[in-house]
Scaffold this motif. Structure first.
Motif, PDB file in Angstrom:
ATOM      1  N   SER A  54       0.830  -1.216   0.000  1.00 35.91           N
ATOM      2  CA  SER A  54       0.000   0.000   0.000  1.00 35.91           C
ATOM      3  C   SER A  54       0.857   1.255   0.000  1.00 35.91           C
ATOM      4  O   SER A  54       0.404   2.331  -0.379  1.00 35.91           O
ATOM      5  CB  SER A  54      -0.933   0.001   1.215  1.00 35.91           C
ATOM      6  OG  SER A  54      -0.187  -0.090   2.413  1.00 35.91           O
ATOM      7  N   ASP A 196       1.424  -2.473   5.977  1.00 38.78           N
ATOM      8  CA  ASP A 196       0.007  -2.821   5.976  1.00 38.78           C
ATOM      9  C   ASP A 196      -0.791  -1.955   6.941  1.00 38.78           C
ATOM     10  O   ASP A 196      -0.298  -1.552   7.999  1.00 38.78           O
ATOM     11  CB  ASP A 196      -0.196  -4.284   6.377  1.00 38.78           C
ATOM     12  CG  ASP A 196       0.030  -5.248   5.233  1.00 38.78           C
ATOM     13  OD1 ASP A 196      -0.052  -4.813   4.073  1.00 38.78           O
ATOM     14  OD2 ASP A 196       0.299  -6.424   5.499  1.00 38.78           O
ATOM     15  N   SER A 200      -5.834  -1.116   3.983  1.00 37.79           N
ATOM     16  CA  SER A 200      -5.261  -1.743   2.784  1.00 37.79           C
ATOM     17  C   SER A 200      -5.619  -3.224   2.715  1.00 37.79           C
ATOM     18  O   SER A 200      -5.871  -3.763   1.634  1.00 37.79           O
ATOM     19  CB  SER A 200      -3.739  -1.552   2.757  1.00 37.79           C
ATOM     20  OG  SER A 200      -3.105  -2.255   3.812  1.00 37.79           O
ATOM     21  N   LYS A 203      -9.249  -3.527   1.610  1.00 39.82           N
ATOM     22  CA  LYS A 203      -9.381  -3.259   0.178  1.00 39.82           C
ATOM     23  C   LYS A 203      -8.942  -4.460  -0.640  1.00 39.82           C
ATOM     24  O   LYS A 203      -9.597  -4.832  -1.615  1.00 39.82           O
ATOM     25  CB  LYS A 203      -8.553  -2.028  -0.199  1.00 39.82           C
ATOM     26  CG  LYS A 203      -8.652  -1.641  -1.667  1.00 39.82           C
ATOM     27  CD  LYS A 203      -7.830  -0.396  -1.957  1.00 39.82           C
ATOM     28  CE  LYS A 203      -7.904  -0.019  -3.431  1.00 39.82           C
ATOM     29  NZ  LYS A 203      -7.084   1.183  -3.740  1.00 39.82           N
ATOM     30  N   SER A 204      -7.837  -5.087  -0.243  1.00 35.32           N
ATOM     31  CA  SER A 204      -7.309  -6.236  -0.983  1.00 35.32           C
ATOM     32  C   SER A 204      -8.260  -7.418  -0.967  1.00 35.32           C
ATOM     33  O   SER A 204      -8.331  -8.181  -1.930  1.00 35.32           O
ATOM     34  CB  SER A 204      -5.950  -6.667  -0.401  1.00 35.32           C
ATOM     35  OG  SER A 204      -4.983  -5.663  -0.582  1.00 35.32           O
TER      36      SER A 204
END
Length: 233
Positions: A54, A196, A200, A203-204
């Motif tokens: 990220s 991290d 993030s 979102k992943s």
């Protein structure tokens, strides 16, 4: 050659590690193809580790985070998504460390991409590439097409590219999507690496911070530590 955990790296897309710019932006193409590929693999029942950082403090940090994400999660195989740039060049190629499992997998995936109409430039040695020589598992880097080539970019479709790569993965690893349960029926965990955040990670994995907090009994959403295992579904 069956696997259960696949590491997918969406090339570049972070500060200090930007992609090439041609007719299309490599960052944009990598992201579109990579995210679609991750969705398809998860829908087929694979645990997918998104290795894209990220944030990064340097090019080395960006590359190292990708490798560490794959290694720390004990992934079975690593795929990095990229697009080439070279005036006058066109077509698709896959780089790997020759002579091993990766080369065999590459030779199965690349013809699926060529079926879309892209010139098959072959499977090539990538011994000097950081992500290939530092991952603990077999790894390939796919140069899907040339982002500065009118031949390649004319009517380029990230969805069909992702689907072609996915078909190759299914052939290479003997995956029959109908035989696998959906990702929602599995319990998957992600191991936190440097850089991290819950945002993030959410979102992943297509979820929300609040759901991650609830699933993992996290008391402070701003505090996660390297090595921590986070349940993502």
């Amino acid at each position: 050659m069956k696997i259960s955990k696949l590491a997918v790296d969406i090339g570049h897309n972070v500060q200090f590690d930007g992609g090439a710019v041609g007719i299309r932006s490599e960052n944009e193409l990598n992201y579109e193809v990579g995210t679609k590929l991750i969705e398809k693999c998860r829908a087929a029942g694979l645990t997918v580790i998104n290795c894209t950082p990220s944030s990064a403090t340097s090019l080395y940090d960006s590359l190292n985070q990708r490798v560490q994400a794959a290694n720390s999660n004990n992934s079975d195989f690593f795929i990095s998504i990229h697009h080439n740039l070279c005036t006058g060049g066109h077509g698709s190629e896959i780089l790997c460390i020759p002579g091993g499992r990766a080369e065999g997998i590459a030779k199965i995936i690349l013809p699926e991409i060529s079926k879309l109409g892209f010139t098959n430039r072959g499977v090539k040695a990538g011994n000097d590439l950081f992500v290939l020589k530092n991952t603990n598992m077999s790894a390939i880097l796919i140069e899907c097409a040339f982002c500065d080539s009118p031949v390649d970019m004319n009517n380029y479709n990230p969805e069909t590219m992702a689907e072609a790569i996915f078909k190759g993965i299914c052939k290479a690893f003997e995956i029959n999507a109908s035989e696998h349960c959906s990702p929602s029926e599995q319990t998957n965990y992600y191991t936190v690496v440097k850089g991290d955040t819950l945002s993030s990670i959410a979102k992943s994995y297509g979820t929300t911070i609040s759901k991650l907090v609830q699933r993992n009994n996290i008391k402070d959403a701003n505090l996660i530590v390297i090595g921590q295992k986070v349940r993502v579904n």
